[in-house]
Write an enzyme that holds these catalytic residues in place. Structure first.
Site, PDB file in Angstrom:
ATOM      1  N   LYS A 145       0.850  -1.188   0.000  1.00 12.60           N
ATOM      2  CA  LYS A 145       0.000   0.000   0.000  1.00 12.60           C
ATOM      3  C   LYS A 145       0.886   1.240   0.000  1.00 12.60           C
ATOM      4  O   LYS A 145       1.951   1.245   0.645  1.00 12.60           O
ATOM      5  CB  LYS A 145      -0.894  -0.041   1.251  1.00 12.60           C
ATOM      6  CG  LYS A 145      -1.973   1.022   1.326  1.00 12.60           C
ATOM      7  CD  LYS A 145      -2.867   0.798   2.554  1.00 12.60           C
ATOM      8  CE  LYS A 145      -4.000   1.792   2.674  1.00 12.60           C
ATOM      9  NZ  LYS A 145      -4.884   1.494   3.829  1.00 12.60           N
ATOM     10  N   SER A 196      -9.739   1.285   2.605  1.00 13.70           N
ATOM     11  CA  SER A 196      -8.890   2.125   1.786  1.00 13.70           C
ATOM     12  C   SER A 196      -7.781   1.377   1.056  1.00 13.70           C
ATOM     13  O   SER A 196      -7.160   1.935   0.154  1.00 13.70           O
ATOM     14  CB  SER A 196      -8.254   3.199   2.661  1.00 13.70           C
ATOM     15  OG  SER A 196      -7.419   2.600   3.645  1.00 13.70           O
ATOM     16  N   SER A 240      -9.906  -1.230   6.721  1.00 12.27           N
ATOM     17  CA  SER A 240      -9.323  -1.015   5.399  1.00 12.27           C
ATOM     18  C   SER A 240      -8.554  -2.185   4.815  1.00 12.27           C
ATOM     19  O   SER A 240      -8.158  -2.117   3.646  1.00 12.27           O
ATOM     20  CB  SER A 240      -8.411   0.204   5.422  1.00 12.27           C
ATOM     21  OG  SER A 240      -9.181   1.353   5.309  1.00 12.27           O
TER      22      SER A 240
HETATM   23  N1  GLN Z   1     -13.217   3.216   5.984  1.00 10.95           N
HETATM   24  C1  GLN Z   1     -12.764   3.632   7.273  1.00 10.95           C
HETATM   25  C2  GLN Z   1     -12.445   5.108   7.214  1.00 10.95           C
HETATM   26  O1  GLN Z   1     -12.773   5.687   6.251  1.00 10.95           O
HETATM   27  C3  GLN Z   1     -11.562   2.830   7.661  1.00 10.95           C
HETATM   28  C4  GLN Z   1     -10.328   3.267   7.001  1.00 10.95           C
HETATM   29  C5  GLN Z   1      -9.122   2.474   7.373  1.00 10.95           C
HETATM   30  O2  GLN Z   1      -9.211   1.405   7.989  1.00 10.95           O
HETATM   31  N2  GLN Z   1      -7.973   3.006   7.030  1.00 10.95           N
HETATM   32  O3  GLN Z   1     -11.904   5.677   8.113  1.00 10.95           O
END
Ligand code: GLN
Length: 494
Positions: free
Chosen positions: A81, A156, A180
């Site tokens: 990532k 994400s 994410s």
């Molecule tokens: N979708 C969640 C957010 O928008 C989790 C994001 C993540 O785990 N980085 O914060």
């Protein structure tokens, strides 16, 4: 020999290299051949790193030629990532503000993968600074779900999920602050794990919410997930929150089955509004599979976890607003060229450098932490966090593993939730409580609904990764789903 990385697992690649059936150079070439064919349609990568990959593959091939013993991930094409530092790459967090940021050191988890022989093919697209559930919030374009290019891969870590799903890398790493890793794992039909907070060093990952962030792997199989954990877990002197534990071999217990294991279906969460009945049905079917394998299946309740979402959207942005203060146009990243004074420089560099969701999170967090509101918001959210921790502690007195869907729906259409942040936030209703409690959880495929993958979330007590992986492996062996998306099966370019 033409290699198809979407049908090869990490141990198969390594063993074929050790047996001299293929070379590491050929494995890299296979990854780039697949990238060449599908990346135009998927857009899983922000950057490809053929020079690093070829050099790493050459080192493995030299070891084979010299008859040396190969490390566990020798020659396995991997990707990271784009919030993980790796010297020789940019680390952009898919943000304009870091578009030209060159890594000056290596993230520990990345370094461990490379020291285990893995070959880095690129850096994966993500929601900007990991804010999102769809990989639509990237400054460098949307990632598409390999199962249906009109749909999101989740987020994400959507690029990391899509890269494994489409056979462009065998293993990838993502980060999980509120879901994410697991949610994109569910939406792409991959195995995706968030380890216990503290299992994996956070050194070298760009921080989102430091009390929640954890790095973990994406793979096609549970065995590969266990192998990756073996490599990335462990104390790191560079991260004070990483824990000292005796080394565990997570692959050693995978075959032990689930006879007598206490599995709890979290019924109050299954009933939440917004959970697609077809998704719920797959999860209940999975619970039956566990029962048929000899597990003691019952019902569990986690009453406070329904407040996880609002608590997370205070705590997460509060920590993010503090962590992102360093991107000020002076020390890092984008800077407006024509600032009138230092205040103008800060304000315009940040306004132009950050995308809309990042700005929203910084404002939410700053508000929640401001004098006068701190107790009402941040203090209250921390109390909810404690209640959630207690909910899990009670449930784990009765059960070894808890089951929920990973995501309330299958992959949604690109654009469908992009203009409604609250609808997007609801995607993580099942994953967020896990981060708030710091426990481990893994998402594994549990079937298809209308041709799209459904994810089953297995949650365990702190440091119960081996139990989760053993249960996941038993389910995987019994269910034997083919989670190869159609575009990975054809030879046509997309
Ligand atoms: N979708 C969640 C957010 O928008 C989790 C994001 C993540 O785990 N980085 O914060």
């Amino acid at each position: 020999m033409t290699l198809d990385l979407s049908s090869l697992t990490a141990p198969q690649v390594r063993d074929a290299i050790a047996a001299k059936e293929i070379t590491a150079a050929e494995a890299v070439a296979a990854a780039y051949a697949r990238i060449e064919r599908v990346e135009g349609g998927v857009h899983a990568f922000n950057q490809l790193t053929p020079e690093l990959a070829n050099a790493a593959a050459a080192r493995i091939d030299a070891m084979v030629a010299a008859g040396e013993e190969l490390p566990p991930l020798a020659g396995v094409p991997v990707a990271f990532k784009d919030n993980m530092n790796l010297i020789g790459t940019r680390t952009t967090c898919s943000s304009k503000i870091l578009a030209n940021y060159e890594s000056v050191y290596d993230c520990t988890a990345v370094r461990r993968m490379l020291d285990a022989g893995a070959v880095p093919v690129g850096k994966c697209n993500m929601d900007e600074f990991a804010f999102g559930s769809s990989t639509e919030n990237s400054a460098f374009g949307v990632t598409h779900n390999p199962w249906d290019l009109d749909r999101v891969p989740g987020g994400s870590s959507g690029g990391s999920a899509a890269a494994v799903s489409a056979g462009m890398a065998v293993l990838t790493l993502g980060s999980d602050t509120g879901g994410s890793i697991r949610q994109p794992g569910a939406l792409t039909g991959t195995v995706a794990m968030k380890p216990t907070y503290g299992r994996v060093s956070r050194y070298g990952i760009v921080a989102f919410a430091s009390s929640l962030d954890q790095i973990g792997p994406f793979s096609k199989t549970v065995e590969e997930c266990a192998m990756a954990l073996n490599v990335i877990c462990g104390k790191d002197p560079m991260d004070a929150t990483s824990v000292e534990r005796p080394a565990e071999d997570f692959t050693a217990t995978l075959g032990e089955g689930v006879r007598g294991l206490r599995v709890g279906v979290v019924t109050d969460l299954l009933e939440l509004e917004g959970c697609d009945p077809a998704v719920r049905a797959q999860v209940l079917k999975a619970a039956d599979t566990f029962a048929s394998l000899g597990a003691e299946v019952g019902e569990a309740q986690l009453p406070a976890t329904q407040y996880g979402l609002p608590a997370y959207y205070i705590i997460g942005p509060a920590e993010a607003s503090s962590n992102l203060a360093r991107f000020d146009g002076i020390r890092y990243g984008y800077r407006v060229p024509d600032a009138e004074d230092v205040m103008d420089l800060y304000m315009r560099s940040r306004a132009e450098g950050f995308g809309p969701e990042s700005i929203r999170r910084i404002m939410l967090g700053t508000y929640a932490l401001s004098a006068g509101y701190y107790d009402a918001y941040y203090g209250q959210a921390q109390k909810v966090r404690t209640l959630i921790i207690r909910d899990f502690a009670r449930a784990f007195a009765d059960y070894d593993v808890l089951l929920t869907p990973t995501s309330p729906t299958t992959a949604f259409k690109i654009g469908e939730k992009a203009t409604d942040p609250v609808a997007m936030y609801l995607s993580d209703v099942y994953t967020i409580p896990v981060n708030l409690a710091g426990i481990p959880a893994v998402s594994i495929p549990c079937g298809l609904v209308d041709g799209l993958p459904v994810g089953l979330q297995l949650m365990g007590a702190h440091f119960a990764e081996s139990t989760l992986l053993r249960a996941a492996a038993a389910f995987e062996a019994e269910s034997a789903f083919d989670m190869t998306p159609p575009i990975a099966r054809t030879t046509a370019a997309v």
